[in-house]
Motif scaffolding. Sequence first.
Motif, mmCIF file in Angstrom:
data_model
loop_
_atom_site.group_PDB
_atom_site.id
_atom_site.type_symbol
_atom_site.label_atom_id
_atom_site.label_comp_id
_atom_site.label_asym_id
_atom_site.label_seq_id
_atom_site.Cartn_x
_atom_site.Cartn_y
_atom_site.Cartn_z
ATOM 1 N N ALA A 473 0.854 -1.190 0.000
ATOM 2 C CA ALA A 473 0.000 0.000 0.000
ATOM 3 C C ALA A 473 0.888 1.238 0.000
ATOM 4 N N HIS A 474 0.528 2.224 -0.814
ATOM 5 C CA HIS A 474 1.323 3.444 -0.937
ATOM 6 C C HIS A 474 0.392 4.654 -0.903
ATOM 7 N N PHE A 475 0.862 5.716 -0.247
ATOM 8 C CA PHE A 475 0.162 6.997 -0.221
ATOM 9 C C PHE A 475 1.164 8.075 -0.639
ATOM 10 N N VAL A 476 0.829 8.797 -1.696
ATOM 11 C CA VAL A 476 1.714 9.830 -2.214
ATOM 12 C C VAL A 476 1.025 11.175 -2.043
ATOM 13 N N LEU A 477 1.623 12.028 -1.217
ATOM 14 C CA LEU A 477 1.103 13.367 -0.982
ATOM 15 C C LEU A 477 1.952 14.363 -1.761
ATOM 16 N N HIS A 478 1.305 15.182 -2.587
ATOM 17 C CA HIS A 478 2.014 16.199 -3.352
ATOM 18 C C HIS A 478 1.297 17.535 -3.189
ATOM 19 N N THR A 487 7.076 16.413 -2.209
ATOM 20 C CA THR A 487 6.276 15.187 -2.244
ATOM 21 C C THR A 487 6.641 14.324 -1.035
ATOM 22 N N LEU A 488 5.649 13.682 -0.472
ATOM 23 C CA LEU A 488 5.835 12.784 0.664
ATOM 24 C C LEU A 488 5.162 11.462 0.333
ATOM 25 N N GLU A 489 5.931 10.386 0.389
ATOM 26 C CA GLU A 489 5.397 9.059 0.104
ATOM 27 C C GLU A 489 5.478 8.202 1.361
ATOM 28 N N LEU A 490 4.340 7.632 1.732
ATOM 29 C CA LEU A 490 4.242 6.729 2.867
ATOM 30 C C LEU A 490 3.747 5.383 2.353
ATOM 31 N N GLY A 491 4.314 4.304 2.863
ATOM 32 C CA GLY A 491 3.898 3.014 2.355
ATOM 33 C C GLY A 491 4.188 1.872 3.291
ATOM 34 N N TYR A 492 3.637 0.725 2.927
ATOM 35 C CA TYR A 492 3.847 -0.495 3.709
ATOM 36 C C TYR A 492 3.917 -1.669 2.734
ATOM 37 N N ARG A 493 4.924 -2.519 2.917
ATOM 38 C CA ARG A 493 5.084 -3.739 2.134
ATOM 39 C C ARG A 493 5.102 -4.937 3.075
ATOM 40 N N GLU A 514 9.348 8.516 2.538
ATOM 41 C CA GLU A 514 10.340 9.242 1.753
ATOM 42 C C GLU A 514 9.830 10.643 1.450
ATOM 43 N N LEU A 515 10.693 11.624 1.652
ATOM 44 C CA LEU A 515 10.359 13.030 1.429
ATOM 45 C C LEU A 515 11.280 13.589 0.358
ATOM 46 N N GLY A 516 10.703 14.183 -0.689
ATOM 47 C CA GLY A 516 11.468 14.817 -1.750
ATOM 48 C C GLY A 516 11.205 16.306 -1.779
ATOM 49 N N ILE A 517 12.279 17.111 -1.753
ATOM 50 C CA ILE A 517 12.142 18.568 -1.713
ATOM 51 C C ILE A 517 13.013 19.171 -2.812
ATOM 52 N N PRO A 518 12.430 19.601 -3.926
ATOM 53 C CA PRO A 518 13.213 20.325 -4.930
ATOM 54 C C PRO A 518 13.307 21.808 -4.575
ATOM 55 N N VAL A 519 14.511 22.347 -4.711
ATOM 56 C CA VAL A 519 14.747 23.777 -4.464
ATOM 57 C C VAL A 519 15.486 24.317 -5.681
ATOM 58 N N GLY A 520 14.776 25.055 -6.519
ATOM 59 C CA GLY A 520 15.387 25.527 -7.746
ATOM 60 C C GLY A 520 15.767 24.357 -8.629
ATOM 61 N N ILE A 526 15.212 12.435 1.367
ATOM 62 C CA ILE A 526 15.514 11.781 2.630
ATOM 63 C C ILE A 526 14.451 10.720 2.870
ATOM 64 N N GLY A 527 14.880 9.553 3.364
ATOM 65 C CA GLY A 527 13.926 8.481 3.570
ATOM 66 C C GLY A 527 14.336 7.545 4.682
ATOM 67 N N TYR A 528 13.348 6.771 5.147
ATOM 68 C CA TYR A 528 13.588 5.789 6.206
ATOM 69 C C TYR A 528 12.748 4.550 5.914
ATOM 70 N N GLU A 529 13.353 3.368 6.142
ATOM 71 C CA GLU A 529 12.667 2.102 5.934
ATOM 72 C C GLU A 529 12.959 1.179 7.103
ATOM 73 N N ARG A 530 11.924 0.525 7.593
ATOM 74 C CA ARG A 530 12.045 -0.384 8.726
ATOM 75 C C ARG A 530 11.655 -1.784 8.280
ATOM 76 N N ASP A 531 12.564 -2.743 8.405
ATOM 77 C CA ASP A 531 12.294 -4.127 8.029
ATOM 78 C C ASP A 531 12.281 -4.992 9.282
ATOM 79 N N GLU A 532 11.144 -5.643 9.513
ATOM 80 C CA GLU A 532 11.046 -6.590 10.626
ATOM 81 C C GLU A 532 10.875 -7.983 10.038
ATOM 82 N N ALA A 533 11.932 -8.778 10.097
ATOM 83 C CA ALA A 533 11.920 -10.126 9.532
ATOM 84 C C ALA A 533 11.780 -11.147 10.653
ATOM 85 N N VAL A 534 10.850 -12.073 10.492
ATOM 86 C CA VAL A 534 10.616 -13.132 11.474
ATOM 87 C C VAL A 534 10.654 -14.470 10.751
#
Length: 684
Positions: A473-478, A487-493, A514-520, A526-534
Amino acid sequence: MDRSVQASQGSCARICAESPISPRPNLVWPANLSSKNKLPATGYGLPANREPGWKPEAGSHFMRIATLIFCSALLAATASSQTSPSSPSSEQQNQAGNPVASGQSTGDASQAAQNPLGTATGTAAKNGTSEAQKQTSTFDLGSASTAGTDQIVGEVRLMSGYSEINGDPTRSFHTPGANNLAEVNYFEDHRFLLTQRLQVLSSFRATDDASIDPEHDSLQKAYIRLYGPRDEVIVGDALVNYSRLSFNQNIKGLSTAFKIGDRWKLSDVAGVFIDRWGSLYKPFSALPGRPYESFVAGARLERKLFKDSTLGFNFSSSSDIVDSLPFADPGTAPEPARNRLGSIDSKFAFGRLRLDNEFAYAFTDFDIRSAEGCPTGCDSRSPQPLLGTQGDWGGRFEASYRYKRLNLRESYVRYEPNFASINARQISDLQDFSARASYDLTDWLLVDGTVRRSNNDLRQQLPFETTFWGPEAHFVLHDLSFYKRGTLELGYRHRDVQATDGSIDQFVRIPYAELGIPVGTTSFTIGYERDEAVDHKDATQTNNNGRVYAGVRGVFDLGGWHINPNARFELNRESHRPDLNNAVPDFALFYDSNRLDTVGIFIEAPKYAILELAYRDSSATIFALAGYSRPSYKASLTYKIRNDENTKFIFAFERNSNFYFTSPNYDERIWSGILVYRFGKRGQ
């Protein structure tokens, strides 16, 4: 048996590409550095059993000397008649095929099915598109502005370098000492008779550096193409692409295509598949590692039904030549094969609905060295090298539908255990279904969901069935309120793998942001991902991963200076939890860390010079007193002689080091000087 299809060396556009930034064609630079400055990959490395200091045999020194003399004479003869094209054009493909971008994400129903069973699932990094550099003249071939116009272009490339290897030389694939390279590339396209055109392309290489090419003197690519509005004939290298399951392969031979009336098209091909021209006449001992030489043939009859809708009938044949490799016992690798396949594919467009499907049936002898009967215990439900010819089927179905803000995609493939398509792909024993839905909820929010399921053991021929389940599931905010361009993308795999006999029971949860910021003209990510493997069967595989990354990329034009800097940092920290199921949990977590740092800059002066610098370091700290660090430094300075894009001298330096915690290190340094000269007349 390794049947990976190696792309033919060079193409019309790649032959006339911009100058290299590294002293070896097989070196890769960060993505920000313009791709026009890369040499084609050689597609060949050193023999696996090469001893340190290995050199090619000396028997072909005369040919190398003759080649260098020929290149020098050609350079001198054409210097006085050099022409400088005036208008730049964009890079595009030649007759060999169309370049295809690969930004694939897991579960995209519009993509070819991939087998997720038994493979690790990763997240592809998102790369921006490099800005095209301003040029005063180019030799790009067949572009929209020059297609169908007479042109003759060529390139001479001379390189001399020196490689210094310290420490453990077996860890380096470079050849120590002085090394030389000469390449001559030629392309011609002109009118032939009234409505036809004739193309000729050749690429020849001579080198004494086996890390570039194990052949001293080699023909990299060559073809003659006669084409017109309704027909095409290619003799030599050709990329034949009929359908996804029938024929998609580079061949050396004869390929033709003819239009019959307004709705029919007939294509056929016959020739050989081999990794290089030299393998046609050189023994296996001279080029170890090459695959079986195969006789290939195929045909396609295509019928245009109505707008954007076609129906195709395909035939594909491949027969390995057993004598092309040394003798081996039946059942041992590599195993030769004989494959015959027929397929029907169709594409339909009904307004917003598009359908793409194909059904294929194949007959295959999986080891033609022996087909006299299968010994006791043979199971015809799976490929058997001694059983003789075995038949099976494969199919795919894809659909997409778009209505206003809603976009739906679906894909289903099934390849039976004995199905094989050697001239296209060799997926077998796989059933895969995926569905994807995207919807623009608002002007600033996009919602995207994907579900995918795969399994094998389609005929119960395996001890157990493995099933893969992967919703996303992905949510893309622009058009963010605090910054419209951000743009800000939030998701879950989620990844779940199970076996019917209970031998596999594991899952991974992966939330990310993940956050994307264009300036000129600068872009920050910048992004962060958390993997929980069992893993319920192997506790040592149970862990938590935290991955953080940040990057910046810029494109600047300052008073005629073109400056493109970039930097990226990634950190992955893995915490092991071997005592997850203990009654008394152990809170002392042990961490492994992996780091990747890249920094690069491209600077093009208004005249004469281009400077490229890059640094990359991949390092790891492993809990069991292990780890490594692999820093790499690369630099390239290009001087345009008389400020001419077609006459350049490049000085390049490269240093690669591998430092290990518990094993010998090595350090290699490579210097090279490269002279590039392009000549001829490009179409206007």
